[in-house]
Design an enzyme around this catalytic site. Structure first.
Site, PDB file in Angstrom:
ATOM      1  N   CYS A  38       0.769  -1.140  -0.051  1.00  0.00           N
ATOM      2  CA  CYS A  38       0.098   0.051   0.062  1.00  0.00           C
ATOM      3  C   CYS A  38       0.749   1.247  -0.177  1.00  0.00           C
ATOM      4  O   CYS A  38       2.126   1.269   0.441  1.00  0.00           O
ATOM      5  CB  CYS A  38      -1.082   0.004   1.387  1.00  0.00           C
ATOM      6  SG  CYS A  38      -2.148  -1.027   0.995  1.00  0.00           S
ATOM      7  N   HIS A  52      -1.259  -7.721  -7.458  1.00  0.00           N
ATOM      8  CA  HIS A  52       0.026  -7.726  -7.947  1.00  0.00           C
ATOM      9  C   HIS A  52       0.210  -8.987  -8.556  1.00  0.00           C
ATOM     10  O   HIS A  52      -0.425  -9.791  -8.630  1.00  0.00           O
ATOM     11  CB  HIS A  52       1.194  -7.621  -6.652  1.00  0.00           C
ATOM     12  CG  HIS A  52       1.068  -8.793  -5.652  1.00  0.00           C
ATOM     13  ND1 HIS A  52      -0.022  -9.494  -4.895  1.00  0.00           N
ATOM     14  CD2 HIS A  52       1.978  -9.943  -5.825  1.00  0.00           C
ATOM     15  CE1 HIS A  52       0.348 -10.604  -4.329  1.00  0.00           C
ATOM     16  NE2 HIS A  52       1.503 -10.755  -4.836  1.00  0.00           N
TER      17      HIS A  52
END
Length: 338
Positions: A45, A152
């Site tokens: 993040c 991801h």
């Protein structure tokens, strides 16, 4: 005699060759330290130690790599072959937004930035004489074993050509020598004329292949004969982003739940000439029905030959129906097959 782990064993990283199959096995003791779905913390993040702020897509070094350019040289001797685990393992953080569930949750612009990064890192790694192949892939879902939920993908820059890629090269080269045509181009022509075609836009086609291993397996082929992402023009990168959004949206709609899967980008190796080869992407979704996992078990693990639980053409029809819903939802650029 009691075996004591030395520091070198604890930090071991090396390649081991399987003389029975011709495969290289990547060994890394560091991988044991990977975190598993930490609570109240996400290293990907914005604002974390490795990420910072002000980015849209990010390439980070994998903190627990299988391959590294500073990998130690293994001890020699004995019957078995070893090699240095040279290479690069990276994480591709696809968006700053933690709660995006899959690629179909990204905007077309955001997904285009991801494939642009794929192209740029491929171009960079092609210059490295120690790299023979780059694997860009994506794991999704707890059933697959994903340890961090932030959206991801990953990249392995490898000093060898993986066995599956070598088999594809061997078969496509043989077909080209016999017929003078690209095997992938022929497959694309066959699939887009048949009942397993799912979606197409200007530059890419999406289909469930005749020879699928997984019940809802999806392949994406560029319509133009190219070997690497680096050969794609700007508009083709946007079309690839569109195809990826549509494909993942279709998988997440066909069973009315998020689909766990593995995705792999197949490019040509970096060393040698591969004019007969063709860039392509494959998705391996592991559900055969809602709540039912297609396990790669006895015959699959033992022989590498798959059984197919169902009829590919029937599952392709389910995917087409799901695709039609997704095209409207994400405002896709192409068309679904009916």
């Amino acid at each position: 005699m009691l075996f004591r782990k030395s520091k070198s064993v604890v930090e071991m990283r090396e390649l081991r060759y399987n003389p029975l199959t011709g495969q290289w096995v990547m060994v890394s003791a560091v991988r044991r330290k990977r975190p598993w779905r930490p609570k109240n913390f996400c290293p990907f993040c914005p604002g974390e130690e490795e990420t910072g702020y002000g980015w849209e897509v990010l390439l980070l070094p994998n903190r627990f790599p299988m391959l590294s350019f500073d990998a130690p040289r293994p001890e020699r001797g004995g019957f078995y072959r070893k090699a240095r685990a040279l290479g690069q393992c990276s994480v591709i953080v696809e968006t700053p937004e933690h709660d995006v569930k899959d690629l179909d949750g990204l905007s077309l612009d955001a997904m285009t930035r991801v494939v642009e990064l794929w192209k740029n890192i491929t171009a960079e790694l092609k210059k490295n004489p120690g790299i023979a192949y780059v694997s860009i892939f994506r794991n999704k879902g707890e059933e697959i074993g994903v340890s961090l939920t932030h959206p991801h993908g990953q990249l392995y820059a490898m000093p060898f050509i993986p066995l599956k890629v070598r088999l594809k090269i061997e078969n496509s080269r043989s077909h080209f020598r016999r017929t003078g045509e690209c095997l992938f181009c022929r497959i694309l022509r066959e699939e887009m004329e048949g009942e397993r075609a799912i979606y197409e836009n200007r530059s890419f086609a999406v289909f469930l292949p005749f020879f699928a291993n997984w019940p809802f397996e999806i392949h994406i082929y560029p319509k133009r004969h190219v070997q690497w992402l680096t050969q794609l023009a700007e508009e083709e990168l946007m079309d690839l982003a569109d195809a990826l959004r549509t494909a993942t949206g279709t998988l997440n709609t066909v069973l009315e739940r998020d689909m766990p899967y593995t995705m792999m980008v197949y490019q040509a190796p970096f060393k040698g000439s591969y004019d007969f080869y063709h860039l392509h992407i494959e998705f391996y979704p592991i559900l055969r029905d809602n709540g039912k996992i297609k396990y790669a078990a006895g015959i699959e693990m033992g022989t590498w030959d798959f059984t197919y639980d169902g009829v590919p053409e029937e599952n392709a029809e389910k995917l087409r129906k799901a695709c039609r819903k997704v095209v409207k939802r994400i405002d896709a650029k192409g068309r679904c097959f009916t």
